[in-house]
Design an enzyme around this catalytic site. Structure first.
Site, PDB file in Angstrom:
ATOM      1  N   GLY A   1      32.973  17.882  58.283  1.00  0.00           N
ATOM      2  CA  GLY A   1      34.197  17.187  57.874  1.00  0.00           C
ATOM      3  C   GLY A   1      34.488  17.389  56.393  1.00  0.00           C
ATOM      4  N   GLN A   2      35.573  16.781  55.936  1.00  0.00           N
ATOM      5  CA  GLN A   2      35.976  16.916  54.521  1.00  0.00           C
ATOM      6  C   GLN A   2      34.849  16.488  53.572  1.00  0.00           C
ATOM      7  OE1 GLN A   2      39.756  15.327  52.203  1.00  0.00           O
ATOM      8  NE2 GLN A   2      38.321  13.630  52.435  1.00  0.00           N
ATOM      9  N   ASP A   3      34.358  15.259  53.738  1.00  0.00           N
ATOM     10  CA  ASP A   3      33.367  14.739  52.793  1.00  0.00           C
ATOM     11  C   ASP A   3      32.035  15.459  52.940  1.00  0.00           C
ATOM     12  OD1 ASP A   3      35.415  13.023  52.271  1.00  0.00           O
ATOM     13  OD2 ASP A   3      34.294  11.181  52.670  1.00  0.00           O
TER      14      ASP A   3
ATOM     15  N   LEU B   1      28.033  10.308  57.488  1.00  0.00           N
ATOM     16  CA  LEU B   1      29.471  10.521  57.336  1.00  0.00           C
ATOM     17  C   LEU B   1      30.160  10.755  58.676  1.00  0.00           C
ATOM     18  CD1 LEU B   1      29.459  12.951  54.258  1.00  0.00           C
ATOM     19  CD2 LEU B   1      29.264  10.458  54.312  1.00  0.00           C
TER      20      LEU B   1
ATOM     21  N   SER C   1      37.073   9.364  62.991  1.00  0.00           N
ATOM     22  CA  SER C   1      37.572   8.848  61.719  1.00  0.00           C
ATOM     23  C   SER C   1      39.088   8.704  61.656  1.00  0.00           C
ATOM     24  CB  SER C   1      37.117   9.781  60.587  1.00  0.00           C
ATOM     25  OG  SER C   1      37.833  11.003  60.674  1.00  0.00           O
TER      26      SER C   1
ATOM     27  N   SER D   1      34.634   1.702  54.931  1.00  0.00           N
ATOM     28  CA  SER D   1      36.032   2.073  54.670  1.00  0.00           C
ATOM     29  C   SER D   1      36.886   0.900  54.205  1.00  0.00           C
ATOM     30  CB  SER D   1      36.625   2.631  55.965  1.00  0.00           C
ATOM     31  OG  SER D   1      38.029   2.689  55.880  1.00  0.00           O
TER      32      SER D   1
ATOM     33  N   GLU E   1      39.685   0.455  55.218  1.00  0.00           N
ATOM     34  CA  GLU E   1      40.396  -0.028  56.417  1.00  0.00           C
ATOM     35  C   GLU E   1      39.824  -1.364  56.894  1.00  0.00           C
ATOM     36  OE1 GLU E   1      43.073   1.357  58.681  1.00  0.00           O
ATOM     37  OE2 GLU E   1      43.462   1.899  56.620  1.00  0.00           O
TER      38      GLU E   1
ATOM     39  N   TYR F   1      39.257   1.465  65.088  1.00  0.00           N
ATOM     40  CA  TYR F   1      38.459   2.188  64.086  1.00  0.00           C
ATOM     41  C   TYR F   1      37.893   1.211  63.051  1.00  0.00           C
ATOM     42  CZ  TYR F   1      37.574   4.815  59.772  1.00  0.00           C
ATOM     43  OH  TYR F   1      37.013   5.310  58.622  1.00  0.00           O
TER      44      TYR F   1
ATOM     45  N   LYS G   1      34.066   0.278  62.156  1.00  0.00           N
ATOM     46  CA  LYS G   1      33.498   0.470  60.812  1.00  0.00           C
ATOM     47  C   LYS G   1      32.902  -0.831  60.276  1.00  0.00           C
ATOM     48  CE  LYS G   1      33.807   4.748  59.419  1.00  0.00           C
ATOM     49  NZ  LYS G   1      32.642   5.533  59.024  1.00  0.00           N
TER      50      LYS G   1
HETATM   51  P1  NDP Z   1      36.289  13.862  58.964  1.00  0.00           P
HETATM   52  O1  NDP Z   1      37.088  13.383  60.107  1.00  0.00           O
HETATM   53  O2  NDP Z   1      36.763  15.012  58.145  1.00  0.00           O
HETATM   54  O3  NDP Z   1      34.809  14.242  59.481  1.00  0.00           O
HETATM   55  C1  NDP Z   1      34.167  13.514  60.503  1.00  0.00           C
HETATM   56  C2  NDP Z   1      32.888  14.231  60.878  1.00  0.00           C
HETATM   57  O4  NDP Z   1      32.218  13.512  61.926  1.00  0.00           O
HETATM   58  C3  NDP Z   1      33.091  15.664  61.409  1.00  0.00           C
HETATM   59  O5  NDP Z   1      32.076  16.490  60.874  1.00  0.00           O
HETATM   60  C4  NDP Z   1      32.889  15.488  62.914  1.00  0.00           C
HETATM   61  O6  NDP Z   1      32.465  16.658  63.568  1.00  0.00           O
HETATM   62  C5  NDP Z   1      31.785  14.443  62.894  1.00  0.00           C
HETATM   63  N1  NDP Z   1      31.567  13.767  64.186  1.00  0.00           N
HETATM   64  C6  NDP Z   1      32.483  13.112  64.941  1.00  0.00           C
HETATM   65  N2  NDP Z   1      31.898  12.613  66.049  1.00  0.00           N
HETATM   66  C7  NDP Z   1      30.585  12.959  65.991  1.00  0.00           C
HETATM   67  C8  NDP Z   1      29.471  12.733  66.822  1.00  0.00           C
HETATM   68  N3  NDP Z   1      29.576  12.056  67.980  1.00  0.00           N
HETATM   69  N4  NDP Z   1      28.258  13.230  66.456  1.00  0.00           N
HETATM   70  C9  NDP Z   1      28.131  13.923  65.302  1.00  0.00           C
HETATM   71  N5  NDP Z   1      29.156  14.183  64.465  1.00  0.00           N
HETATM   72  C10 NDP Z   1      30.374  13.700  64.806  1.00  0.00           C
HETATM   73  O7  NDP Z   1      36.026  12.594  58.011  1.00  0.00           O
HETATM   74  P2  NDP Z   1      35.928  12.507  56.406  1.00  0.00           P
HETATM   75  O8  NDP Z   1      35.067  13.591  55.918  1.00  0.00           O
HETATM   76  O9  NDP Z   1      37.283  12.322  55.847  1.00  0.00           O
HETATM   77  O10 NDP Z   1      35.196  11.103  56.219  1.00  0.00           O
HETATM   78  C11 NDP Z   1      33.765  11.000  56.247  1.00  0.00           C
HETATM   79  C12 NDP Z   1      33.370   9.586  56.650  1.00  0.00           C
HETATM   80  O11 NDP Z   1      33.891   8.645  55.727  1.00  0.00           O
HETATM   81  C13 NDP Z   1      33.900   9.146  58.031  1.00  0.00           C
HETATM   82  O12 NDP Z   1      32.913   8.299  58.588  1.00  0.00           O
HETATM   83  C14 NDP Z   1      35.148   8.343  57.690  1.00  0.00           C
HETATM   84  O13 NDP Z   1      35.423   7.410  58.716  1.00  0.00           O
HETATM   85  C15 NDP Z   1      34.717   7.691  56.394  1.00  0.00           C
HETATM   86  N6  NDP Z   1      35.767   7.371  55.462  1.00  0.00           N
HETATM   87  C16 NDP Z   1      36.661   8.342  55.078  1.00  0.00           C
HETATM   88  C17 NDP Z   1      37.609   8.075  54.125  1.00  0.00           C
HETATM   89  C18 NDP Z   1      38.603   9.098  53.708  1.00  0.00           C
HETATM   90  O14 NDP Z   1      39.599   8.718  53.078  1.00  0.00           O
HETATM   91  N7  NDP Z   1      38.372  10.376  53.973  1.00  0.00           N
HETATM   92  C19 NDP Z   1      37.672   6.732  53.482  1.00  0.00           C
HETATM   93  C20 NDP Z   1      36.662   5.818  53.929  1.00  0.00           C
HETATM   94  C21 NDP Z   1      35.745   6.127  54.871  1.00  0.00           C
HETATM   95  P3  NDP Z   1      33.511  17.766  64.150  1.00  0.00           P
HETATM   96  O15 NDP Z   1      33.800  18.702  63.005  1.00  0.00           O
HETATM   97  O16 NDP Z   1      32.727  18.395  65.244  1.00  0.00           O
HETATM   98  O17 NDP Z   1      34.747  17.020  64.626  1.00  0.00           O
HETATM   99  P1  GDR Z   2      44.394   5.986  57.087  1.00  0.00           P
HETATM  100  O1  GDR Z   2      44.943   7.458  56.782  1.00  0.00           O
HETATM  101  O2  GDR Z   2      44.897   5.454  58.369  1.00  0.00           O
HETATM  102  O3  GDR Z   2      44.649   5.180  55.852  1.00  0.00           O
HETATM  103  O4  GDR Z   2      42.833   6.279  57.283  1.00  0.00           O
HETATM  104  P2  GDR Z   2      46.210   8.247  57.332  1.00  0.00           P
HETATM  105  O5  GDR Z   2      46.425   9.339  56.365  1.00  0.00           O
HETATM  106  O6  GDR Z   2      46.068   8.615  58.770  1.00  0.00           O
HETATM  107  O7  GDR Z   2      47.403   7.168  57.242  1.00  0.00           O
HETATM  108  C1  GDR Z   2      47.791   6.593  56.000  1.00  0.00           C
HETATM  109  C2  GDR Z   2      49.094   5.848  56.165  1.00  0.00           C
HETATM  110  O8  GDR Z   2      50.149   6.796  56.406  1.00  0.00           O
HETATM  111  C3  GDR Z   2      50.998   6.276  57.431  1.00  0.00           C
HETATM  112  N1  GDR Z   2      51.704   7.384  58.086  1.00  0.00           N
HETATM  113  C4  GDR Z   2      51.153   8.382  58.780  1.00  0.00           C
HETATM  114  N2  GDR Z   2      49.853   8.664  59.021  1.00  0.00           N
HETATM  115  C5  GDR Z   2      49.574   9.789  59.741  1.00  0.00           C
HETATM  116  N3  GDR Z   2      48.288  10.105  59.960  1.00  0.00           N
HETATM  117  N4  GDR Z   2      50.560  10.591  60.245  1.00  0.00           N
HETATM  118  C6  GDR Z   2      51.898  10.326  60.044  1.00  0.00           C
HETATM  119  O9  GDR Z   2      52.762  11.062  60.505  1.00  0.00           O
HETATM  120  C7  GDR Z   2      52.198   9.175  59.259  1.00  0.00           C
HETATM  121  N5  GDR Z   2      53.365   8.632  58.837  1.00  0.00           N
HETATM  122  C8  GDR Z   2      53.055   7.551  58.127  1.00  0.00           C
HETATM  123  C9  GDR Z   2      50.030   5.540  58.349  1.00  0.00           C
HETATM  124  O10 GDR Z   2      50.754   4.642  59.202  1.00  0.00           O
HETATM  125  C10 GDR Z   2      49.142   4.850  57.328  1.00  0.00           C
HETATM  126  O11 GDR Z   2      49.721   3.660  56.885  1.00  0.00           O
HETATM  127  C11 GDR Z   2      42.117   7.172  56.432  1.00  0.00           C
HETATM  128  C12 GDR Z   2      40.980   7.803  57.267  1.00  0.00           C
HETATM  129  O12 GDR Z   2      40.369   8.808  56.499  1.00  0.00           O
HETATM  130  C13 GDR Z   2      39.940   6.767  57.629  1.00  0.00           C
HETATM  131  O13 GDR Z   2      38.828   7.396  58.258  1.00  0.00           O
HETATM  132  C14 GDR Z   2      39.500   6.063  56.347  1.00  0.00           C
HETATM  133  O14 GDR Z   2      38.561   5.073  56.643  1.00  0.00           O
HETATM  134  C15 GDR Z   2      40.696   5.468  55.624  1.00  0.00           C
HETATM  135  O15 GDR Z   2      41.604   6.502  55.316  1.00  0.00           O
HETATM  136  C16 GDR Z   2      40.308   4.780  54.320  1.00  0.00           C
END
Ligand code: NDP
Ligand code: GDR
Length: 329
Positions: A11-13, A82, A86, A127, A129, A151, A155
């Site tokens: 994933g991203q992180d 991570l 998500s 998160s 959230e 979600y 979390k």
């Molecule tokens: P991503 O969605 O980019 O990555 C999620 C990762 O989880 C991927 O590598 C995915 O694998 C893996 N995964 C999903 N299901 C399983 C499973 N059953 N077993 C093993 N691996 C699995 O998320 P981010 O990198 O953005 O975020 C990292 C973490 O931080 C997540 O837990 C997210 O909820 C949390 N978070 C993110 C925030 C954000 O703004 N980005 C903010 C706060 C919390 P695959 O590539 O195969 O799909």
């Molecule tokens: P979020 O991120 O729900 O905050 O969760 P997302 O970017 O999906 O949505 C942010 C806000 O944008 C509004 N929105 C839309 N969102 C998406 N995805 N697509 C659209 O077309 C759109 N239009 C408007 C949403 O309603 C929302 O208010 C992310 C994830 O990374 C979580 O895993 C993490 O925990 C939180 O950030 C912090």
């Protein structure tokens, strides 16, 4: 050489954290779930040029035995959980899976640590959230939670089970309550990347419109590269704790659109359309974090501005689409 295990490495992180830990001399073990598309799953690691530096191993958060096997084999000093389902919007369509992966999956990692590697340090990806329908205008570690999606509920379970294992078994387990963080490696379904990808496609004549949902929601957006550094800092502390990680500034989706479109000289109002099917059953209207504790105790602070991040994301999406166009010719 310290060893770390990262779940969610694809994933991203996971990608940015791997890059950081490699630069610090860690042996990085990245857990990947089995996929029929394994050749493209490591795309982000390839983009950063670190694919061959990580030991990618097979495992799944829902399979305790796979986690036990990995801990026994690699004996990691630090474990970063991570992995998650998500995407908030998908959690209403797949609430049970979201609970199994995001909530019970975290418990599986903690159980594996308790049973076979209790000396390891653990990071849980909590998160913003979890604050959901906010109880206070600015959120910190003491703000009450009110989750608004399957979600966020999952979390919150993972958050409290981490706190509980710390208090019950003395594990070095910390939760980072991270606010939204983005980058060119952000998944395409999340709103910021959807916008920068849309900007690139419209600029290059590949599309005319960008459909979005709620433009009034506000998010506190930082850059993933800054935020993975906070994760690492948490595990370097003598005692485990929970920290909010945020920039302290928030912006509407509408303003993000304005900034991203104007970066390439376009007016977002001529291209963005709103669609009711992209609205959520329950929305998190506003998030704004106070990261004073992380600044004071970890010495952490964000370094990348929203404008710089938008420029980096738009440039990366322009380059992706331009390369694809060249390839097709
Ligand atoms: P991503 O969605 O980019 O990555 C999620 C990762 O989880 C991927 O590598 C995915 O694998 C893996 N995964 C999903 N299901 C399983 C499973 N059953 N077993 C093993 N691996 C699995 O998320 P981010 O990198 O953005 O975020 C990292 C973490 O931080 C997540 O837990 C997210 O909820 C949390 N978070 C993110 C925030 C954000 O703004 N980005 C903010 C706060 C919390 P695959 O590539 O195969 O799909
Ligand atoms: P979020 O991120 O729900 O905050 O969760 P997302 O970017 O999906 O949505 C942010 C806000 O944008 C509004 N929105 C839309 N969102 C998406 N995805 N697509 C659209 O077309 C759109 N239009 C408007 C949403 O309603 C929302 O208010 C992310 C994830 O990374 C979580 O895993 C993490 O925990 C939180 O950030 C912090």
């Amino acid at each position: 050489m310290p060893t770390c295990l990262i779940t969610g490495v694809t994933g991203q992180d996971g990608a940015y954290l791997s890059q950081l830990l490699l630069s610090k001399g860690y042996r990085v073990i990245g857990m990947m779930r089995r996929s029929a598309s394994a050749d493209i799953v490591g795309e982000r690691l390839r983009w950063l040029g670190i694919y061959n530096d990580i030991e990618l191993v097979d495992g799944n958060l829902t399979d305790l035995s796979s986690l036990l096997r990995l801990l026994k084999t690699y004996k990691p000093d630090e474990i970063y959980n991570l992995a998650a389902q998500s995407f908030v919007a998908a959690s209403w369509n797949q609430p049970l899976l979201t609970g199994q992966v995001t909530a019970i999956g975290a418990t599986n990692v903690l159980e594996a640590i308790r049973l076979s590697r209790p000396e390891a340090r653990f990071y849980q990806a909590s998160s913003s959230e979890m604050f959901g329908r906010i109880q206070e205008p600015v959120q910190n570690e003491r703000t009450p939670f009110y989750p608004r999606s399957p979600y966020a509920v999952a979390k919150l379970y993972a958050h409290w089970i981490t706190v509980n294992y710390r208090e019950s078994f003395g594990l070095h387990a910390s939760c980072g309550i991270l606010f939204n963080h983005e980058s060119p490696l952000r998944g395409i379904e999340f709103v910021t990347r959807k916008i920068t990808d849309g900007v690139a496609r419209i600029k290059l004549g590949l599309a005319r419109e960008l459909p979005l949902g709620n433009l009034d929601a506000m998010r506190d957006w930082g850059h993933a590269r800054d935020y993975v550094y906070a994760m690492w800092l948490m595990l370097q502390q003598p005692t485990p704790d929970d920290y909010v990680v945020a920039t302290g500034h928030n912006t509407t989706i509408r303003e993000f659109c304005r900034l991203a479109f104007s970066y390439v000289g376009l007016n977002f109002q001529e291209h963005v359309v709103t669609r009711s099917d992209l609205m959520r059953p329950a929305e998190v209207d506003v998030l704004l974090g106070n990261a004073t504790k992380a600044k004071r105790k970890l010495g952490w602070q964000p370094t990348i501005t929203l404008d710089a991040m938008i420029a980096e994301m738009v440039e990366a999406d322009l380059a992706r689409h331009t390369n694809r166009l060249k390839h097709w010719k």
